[in-house]
Scaffold this motif. Structure first.
Motif, mmCIF file in Angstrom:
data_model
loop_
_atom_site.group_PDB
_atom_site.id
_atom_site.type_symbol
_atom_site.label_atom_id
_atom_site.label_comp_id
_atom_site.label_asym_id
_atom_site.label_seq_id
_atom_site.Cartn_x
_atom_site.Cartn_y
_atom_site.Cartn_z
ATOM 1 N N PHE A 103 0.839 -1.209 0.000
ATOM 2 C CA PHE A 103 0.000 0.000 0.000
ATOM 3 C C PHE A 103 0.869 1.252 0.000
ATOM 4 C CE2 PHE A 103 -2.094 3.410 2.370
ATOM 5 C CZ PHE A 103 -3.239 3.587 1.605
ATOM 6 N N GLU A 104 1.903 1.273 0.824
ATOM 7 C CA GLU A 104 2.792 2.440 0.877
ATOM 8 C C GLU A 104 3.519 2.630 -0.448
ATOM 9 O OE1 GLU A 104 2.985 4.712 3.164
ATOM 10 O OE2 GLU A 104 1.474 3.693 4.384
ATOM 11 N N ARG A 105 3.886 1.540 -1.092
ATOM 12 C CA ARG A 105 4.547 1.648 -2.396
ATOM 13 C C ARG A 105 3.584 2.179 -3.450
ATOM 14 N NH1 ARG A 105 7.244 -4.238 -2.743
ATOM 15 N NH2 ARG A 105 7.682 -3.598 -4.901
ATOM 16 N N THR A 106 2.314 1.764 -3.378
ATOM 17 C CA THR A 106 1.301 2.287 -4.296
ATOM 18 C C THR A 106 1.043 3.765 -4.035
ATOM 19 O OG1 THR A 106 0.242 0.109 -4.373
ATOM 20 C CG2 THR A 106 -1.049 1.975 -5.138
ATOM 21 N N LYS A 107 1.035 4.131 -2.776
ATOM 22 C CA LYS A 107 0.838 5.529 -2.403
ATOM 23 C C LYS A 107 1.984 6.392 -2.926
ATOM 24 C CE LYS A 107 -0.073 8.416 1.669
ATOM 25 N NZ LYS A 107 -0.202 8.396 3.153
ATOM 26 N N SER A 108 3.202 5.893 -2.813
ATOM 27 C CA SER A 108 4.363 6.624 -3.343
ATOM 28 C C SER A 108 4.266 6.769 -4.861
ATOM 29 C CB SER A 108 5.661 5.900 -2.962
ATOM 30 O OG SER A 108 5.812 5.837 -1.561
ATOM 31 N N TYR A 109 3.817 5.701 -5.516
ATOM 32 C CA TYR A 109 3.622 5.762 -6.971
ATOM 33 C C TYR A 109 2.590 6.843 -7.318
ATOM 34 C CZ TYR A 109 2.217 4.362 -11.673
ATOM 35 O OH TYR A 109 1.921 4.365 -13.031
ATOM 36 N N SER A 110 1.521 6.916 -6.529
ATOM 37 C CA SER A 110 0.483 7.919 -6.765
ATOM 38 C C SER A 110 1.032 9.331 -6.610
ATOM 39 C CB SER A 110 -0.680 7.692 -5.794
ATOM 40 O OG SER A 110 -1.643 8.732 -5.903
ATOM 41 N N GLU A 111 1.841 9.557 -5.582
ATOM 42 C CA GLU A 111 2.407 10.886 -5.339
ATOM 43 C C GLU A 111 3.363 11.304 -6.455
ATOM 44 O OE1 GLU A 111 4.154 10.326 -1.541
ATOM 45 O OE2 GLU A 111 2.248 10.508 -0.429
ATOM 46 N N MET A 112 4.044 10.332 -7.070
ATOM 47 C CA MET A 112 4.973 10.652 -8.150
ATOM 48 C C MET A 112 4.274 10.794 -9.497
ATOM 49 S SD MET A 112 8.387 8.366 -7.275
ATOM 50 C CE MET A 112 7.509 6.815 -7.375
ATOM 51 N N ASN A 113 2.967 10.438 -9.543
ATOM 52 C CA ASN A 113 2.231 10.491 -10.808
ATOM 53 C C ASN A 113 0.968 11.345 -10.681
ATOM 54 O OD1 ASN A 113 3.480 8.309 -12.863
ATOM 55 N ND2 ASN A 113 3.666 7.527 -10.761
ATOM 56 N N ASP A 114 1.117 12.477 -10.006
ATOM 57 C CA ASP A 114 0.041 13.472 -9.899
ATOM 58 C C ASP A 114 -1.254 12.872 -9.343
ATOM 59 O OD1 ASP A 114 1.753 15.399 -11.007
ATOM 60 O OD2 ASP A 114 1.232 14.748 -13.043
ATOM 61 N N GLY A 115 -1.145 12.033 -8.335
ATOM 62 C CA GLY A 115 -2.325 11.483 -7.679
ATOM 63 C C GLY A 115 -2.947 10.289 -8.367
ATOM 64 N N ASP A 116 -2.316 9.772 -9.423
ATOM 65 C CA ASP A 116 -2.841 8.591 -10.122
ATOM 66 C C ASP A 116 -2.222 7.335 -9.498
ATOM 67 O OD1 ASP A 116 -3.867 6.723 -11.788
ATOM 68 O OD2 ASP A 116 -2.771 7.353 -13.583
ATOM 69 N N ALA A 117 -3.042 6.570 -8.748
ATOM 70 C CA ALA A 117 -2.545 5.377 -8.055
ATOM 71 C C ALA A 117 -2.709 4.112 -8.871
ATOM 72 C CB ALA A 117 -3.268 5.220 -6.710
ATOM 73 N N ASN A 118 -3.201 4.244 -10.099
ATOM 74 C CA ASN A 118 -3.524 3.071 -10.914
ATOM 75 C C ASN A 118 -2.384 2.771 -11.880
ATOM 76 O OD1 ASN A 118 -6.333 2.835 -9.881
ATOM 77 N ND2 ASN A 118 -6.503 4.857 -10.853
ATOM 78 N N ILE A 119 -1.460 1.974 -11.423
ATOM 79 C CA ILE A 119 -0.333 1.601 -12.261
ATOM 80 C C ILE A 119 -0.824 0.731 -13.415
ATOM 81 C CG2 ILE A 119 0.180 -0.374 -10.770
ATOM 82 C CD1 ILE A 119 3.137 0.007 -11.502
ATOM 83 N N SER A 120 -0.400 1.065 -14.610
ATOM 84 C CA SER A 120 -0.857 0.323 -15.791
ATOM 85 C C SER A 120 0.043 -0.875 -16.060
ATOM 86 C CB SER A 120 -0.855 1.244 -17.014
ATOM 87 O OG SER A 120 0.469 1.656 -17.314
ATOM 88 N N LYS A 121 -0.441 -1.756 -16.915
ATOM 89 C CA LYS A 121 0.356 -2.925 -17.274
ATOM 90 C C LYS A 121 1.621 -2.513 -18.000
ATOM 91 C CE LYS A 121 -0.103 -7.507 -19.338
ATOM 92 N NZ LYS A 121 -1.006 -8.443 -20.042
ATOM 93 N N GLU A 122 1.526 -1.426 -18.814
ATOM 94 C CA GLU A 122 2.695 -0.925 -19.527
ATOM 95 C C GLU A 122 3.754 -0.428 -18.553
ATOM 96 O OE1 GLU A 122 -0.433 -0.218 -20.218
ATOM 97 O OE2 GLU A 122 -0.602 -1.411 -22.065
ATOM 98 N N ASP A 123 3.303 0.304 -17.515
ATOM 99 C CA ASP A 123 4.249 0.757 -16.491
ATOM 100 C C ASP A 123 4.869 -0.435 -15.772
ATOM 101 O OD1 ASP A 123 3.775 3.379 -17.093
ATOM 102 O OD2 ASP A 123 2.291 3.680 -15.512
ATOM 103 N N GLY A 124 4.071 -1.491 -15.588
ATOM 104 C CA GLY A 124 4.577 -2.670 -14.899
ATOM 105 C C GLY A 124 5.697 -3.353 -15.638
ATOM 106 N N ASN A 125 5.811 -3.107 -16.943
ATOM 107 C CA ASN A 125 6.882 -3.714 -17.741
ATOM 108 C C ASN A 125 8.187 -2.942 -17.649
ATOM 109 O OD1 ASN A 125 5.193 -5.784 -18.676
ATOM 110 N ND2 ASN A 125 4.428 -4.509 -20.374
ATOM 111 N N ASP A 126 8.164 -1.755 -17.012
ATOM 112 C CA ASP A 126 9.370 -0.925 -16.941
ATOM 113 C C ASP A 126 10.435 -1.531 -16.034
ATOM 114 O OD1 ASP A 126 8.147 0.827 -18.621
ATOM 115 O OD2 ASP A 126 7.615 2.302 -17.084
#
Length: 298
Positions: free
Chosen positions: A190-213
């Protein structure tokens, strides 16, 4: 030659034992003014009783009878009479039977309750051991989880009040430890998802394309997919739903996104083939598992 020196060819370990007991009998009579040992005395006493029974039944060999008589053994000594309790009155017997029957019913009920308790805790432990990222092959459903969690909370309350057996307390504590470990893992994701959201302008929904990075993002995407899967199955706890929604996590995204993507693949299939009769076994790199998806829609 052996017999000439007094060697007994018929001597066995049983004869040796008999001879030893006879020596013990002689020693006992010497120490007790010629009295025979009581029947209850371990060893020589019980052996003496067997000699009397064999003598009375005619099974005792003559040479042994002679040797016992030579040492003054009393073959006619009576066995003490055993005074049996009188048979209980019919009413007393009936009451005793009913009491024993009630005891048996209570034991059976307790056994069934213990088996049910063990089964529920095993099911709960099985749920706690489910992988944090996997969604396939999981056997517990939302309704079962809700019932098990309610039961689990009740058992924890009873443990605090000292109402559980020692063995149950031990097993319950193991399940609580597993629950805490699972919660720690969930909090970390959850904290890692929250950090992802803060780095992406409040978007917490990581896409499959991002998951391939990267490997970390791929794992995070798998965890997000697991949360949406459990939500759709009714297995995600209300507290977790609230925390995910508080950071803008869309729990409906995978279901809607997947359906729209497969629908677009069906439209493309229609353009290329002029129909939508997709074979059940149809799969392709371009359209994915379109055949299975179309079958489910029907």
């Amino acid at each position: 030659r052996l017999e000439s020196i007094g060697f007994d060819l018929h001597l066995t370990k049983y004869n040796l034992l008999w001879n030893r007991r006879l020596k013990e009998l002689i020693q006992y009579k010497v120490d007790n003014n010629g009295e025979d040992p009581p029947r209850k005395l371990h060893g020589v006493g019980k052996w003496s009783g067997r000699q009397r029974r064999h003598y009375q039944s005619g099974a005792l060999a003559q040479d042994r009878i002679t040797r016992l008589k030579d040492v003054g053994f009393d073959f006619d000594r009576k066995t003490p009479t055993v005074h049996l309790q009188p048979y209980p009155h019919k009413e007393q017997y009936a009451k005793l039977w009913e009491n024993n029957y009630e005891l048996l019913v209570d034991l059976r009920r307790e056994k069934e309750q213990t088996e049910q308790w063990d089964l529920r805790l095993s099911s709960l432990s099985k749920y706690f051991r489910e992988p944090a990222l996997r969604t396939k092959g999981l056997q517990t459903n939302g309704k079962e989880i809700e019932i098990l969690r309610s039961w689990f909370n009740e058992q924890k309350r009873q443990m605090e009040e000292g109402k559980l057996k020692k063995k149950q307390v031990h097993r319950l504590r193991e399940a609580i430890s597993q629950e805490h470990r699972n919660q720690e893992i969930w909090d970390d994701f959850f904290e890692r998802t929250k950090s992802y959201s803060e780095m992406n302008d409040g978007d917490a929904n990581i896409s499959k394309e991002d998951g391939n990075d990267s490997k970390d993002k791929k794992v995070l995407f798998q965890w997000a997919h697991k949360q949406r899967y459990e939500f759709n199955q009714g297995k995600l706890e209300t507290s977790k739903v609230s925390r995910l929604e508080s950071i803008g996590f869309d729990l409906h995204l995978v279901q809607n996104g997947s359906w729209d993507r497969m629908y677009a693949n069906l439209v493309d299939y229609h353009k290329k083939n002029g129909h939508c009769r997709v074979p059940h076994e149809y799969k392709s790199q371009e359209h994915g598992g379109l055949g299975g998806w179309a079958y489910k829609q029907r």
